[in-house]
Design a protein around this motif. Structure first.
Motif, PDB file in Angstrom:
ATOM      1  N   SER A 413       0.438  -7.904   3.478  1.00  0.00           N
ATOM      2  CA  SER A 413      -0.571  -6.970   2.954  1.00  0.00           C
ATOM      3  C   SER A 413       0.084  -5.693   2.449  1.00  0.00           C
ATOM      4  O   SER A 413      -0.369  -5.090   1.466  1.00  0.00           O
ATOM      5  CB  SER A 413      -1.605  -6.651   4.031  1.00  0.00           C
ATOM      6  N   ARG A 414       1.159  -5.262   3.111  1.00  0.00           N
ATOM      7  CA  ARG A 414       1.872  -4.076   2.640  1.00  0.00           C
ATOM      8  C   ARG A 414       2.513  -4.340   1.277  1.00  0.00           C
ATOM      9  O   ARG A 414       2.487  -3.481   0.384  1.00  0.00           O
ATOM     10  CB  ARG A 414       2.954  -3.674   3.648  1.00  0.00           C
ATOM     11  N   HIS A 417      -0.095  -4.338  -1.363  1.00  0.00           N
ATOM     12  CA  HIS A 417      -0.572  -2.974  -1.605  1.00  0.00           C
ATOM     13  C   HIS A 417       0.319  -2.254  -2.605  1.00  0.00           C
ATOM     14  O   HIS A 417      -0.179  -1.637  -3.569  1.00  0.00           O
ATOM     15  CB  HIS A 417      -0.612  -2.207  -0.276  1.00  0.00           C
TER      16      HIS A 417
END
Length: 442
Positions: A413-414, A417
């Protein structure tokens, strides 16, 4: 125009009678306005004074002509106490960094033209408050030997400039150059380092040192440390596999006042020693933070194995870092180890460090004497909370086990992002095997 200004200033002047009839709020406003005006004048005067001194210095001092000198590539071995600095690396908004003072000293001694042209590399980037007993940097410096002499004998040191002594004369007392080493032109303090050793010092307090050492053994080997570091995905770090060669927690110094006690004293000084090839951002402080929880009996030693199992625990639970000031980069190992040690310089370094030791030891002994007196007044037995302050953050009244806490965002998810923010890009390497690489966007 000068007359007009004088008239305006006189018009704004207040007599004693005028001030006596002013309200409290009006007087406060006048004082604040005057203080702001004084501060502004001080800034203007200070700026003008600096500009005048700089212009006067530049008029009398001619720039150093580096074209008349040869250069050589060297390693410098540094020691610094990082407690009062905001880290090793230069920062745009602060001069309180080790590198700022290092390059100021290099410029003052005319050893480098600029950082950009010096082929500079550092072995390890220590953060705010962290010290180094053996930091190594590589760079090109001015030499008093001719280019022909350096070409015929690149490793020669006889007749060379006393680099350590030159720099130590102008460096702050808590930053010292210990030695230098001639190295080939392509040698890098960052990429050619074979091993790095970190040490973390802490008091025994109420900690179970044996349990901490058992837990520390779990980090030895090659593991994915994403749950035991601060993920620096924004700068393109997406691989968190590192190899730790050894780990040990043991008592370094026993408290002399209770040396006969079998269980040891809460004032015993202990240390964690980690040896590895490379370390991640805050990796050592994260490991130490977990070990402190193990030592306090709040977690079992097996918690380290569970956090290293990224398949079952892909998200890092939220926990506190260990404090920064007890951590130091203790040793860096290179193939090039022909260090030039100046005995006179080392004697001066020892004298400087002894002065620091005397100052701190006397203060620690005074506090220890106060503790002894206070402990004699208690009726509830000894209090062993010496190490409790080493975990940063607010402590909850009711302890919540690590694996039951809220977790941080996953690595995937990082990455997504920062890809959406166009700070990272995913580059396909092999369409058949569907492998890809994440790179910083340019």
């Amino acid at each position: 125009m000068a007359n007009v200004r004088l008239k305006k200033m006189k018009k704004n002047e207040s007599s004693r009678e005028d001030l006596e009839i002013c309200s409290k709020q009006e007087l406060i406003d006048k004082v604040l306005k005057l203080e702001a005006h004084v501060a502004q004048l001080k800034c203007v005067l200070g700026k003008n004074g600096r500009e005048e001194s700089q212009s006067a210095t530049s008029k009398h001092k001619r720039p150093f002509d580096f074209t008349k000198c040869s250069q050589r590539h060297v390693f410098l071995k540094l020691l610094y106490l990082g407690w009062d600095y905001r880290g090793l690396a230069c920062q745009e908004d602060s001069q309180r960094t080790v590198e700022h003072h290092l390059f100021a000293a290099l410029a003052k001694t005319c050893l480098v033209r600029s950082r950009e042209t010096s082929s500079y590399h550092r072995c390890g980037r220590t953060d705010k408050g962290v010290s180094a007993f053996c930091q190594v940097v590589s760079l090109d410096v001015r030499s008093c030997l001719s280019a022909a002499e350096l070409e015929s004998s690149p490793a020669t040191v006889r007749g060379e400039l006393p680099y350590a002594r030159m720099l130590n004369r102008v460096l702050p007392k808590d930053i010292r150059v210990l030695a230098w080493c001639p190295v080939p032109a392509g040698a890098s303090a960052r990429f050619d380092c074979k091993l790095r050793t970190y040490k973390y010092f802490f008091p025994r307090g109420n900690l179970d040192i044996q349990a901490m050492n058992t837990a520390a053994q779990c980090v030895v080997g090659t593991h994915d440390f994403r749950n035991l570091c601060k993920m620096d995905v924004a700068n393109g770090v997406v691989t968190f596999t590192r190899r730790v060669l050894s780990a040990q927690v043991h008592v370094r110094h026993s408290d002399s006042l209770h040396s006969s006690s079998k269980s040891g004293s809460g004032y015993d000084l202990c240390e964690l020693t980690l040896v590895g090839q490379a370390f991640l951002w805050h990796q050592v402080r994260c490991i130490m933070g977990i070990l402190l929880l193990v030592g306090e009996g709040k977690e079992q030693p097996e918690i380290i194995k569970q956090l290293l199992d990224v398949e079952n625990y892909p998200r890092k639970p939220q926990y506190c870092l260990a404090s920064d000031f007890p951590l130091n980069l203790f040793h860096c190992e290179f193939e090039h180890s022909d260090w030039c040690v100046d005995s006179q310089n080392i004697a001066e370094v020892i004298t400087t460090l002894q002065s620091v030791w005397t100052n701190l030891s006397v203060r620690a002994t005074m506090v220890r004497a106060m503790l002894t007196e206070c402990e004699a007044m208690t009726e509830d037995g000894p209090i062993a909370s010496q190490s409790s302050s080493l975990l940063q953050g607010v402590k909850a009244k009711v302890y919540q086990p690590l694996l039951q806490r809220q977790t941080c965002d996953s690595l995937e998810s990082r990455i997504n992002h920062y890809v959406k923010k166009q700070k990272l890009e995913i580059v396909e390497e092999n369409s058949e095997n569907k492998t890809s690489e994440v790179r910083t966007a340019t």
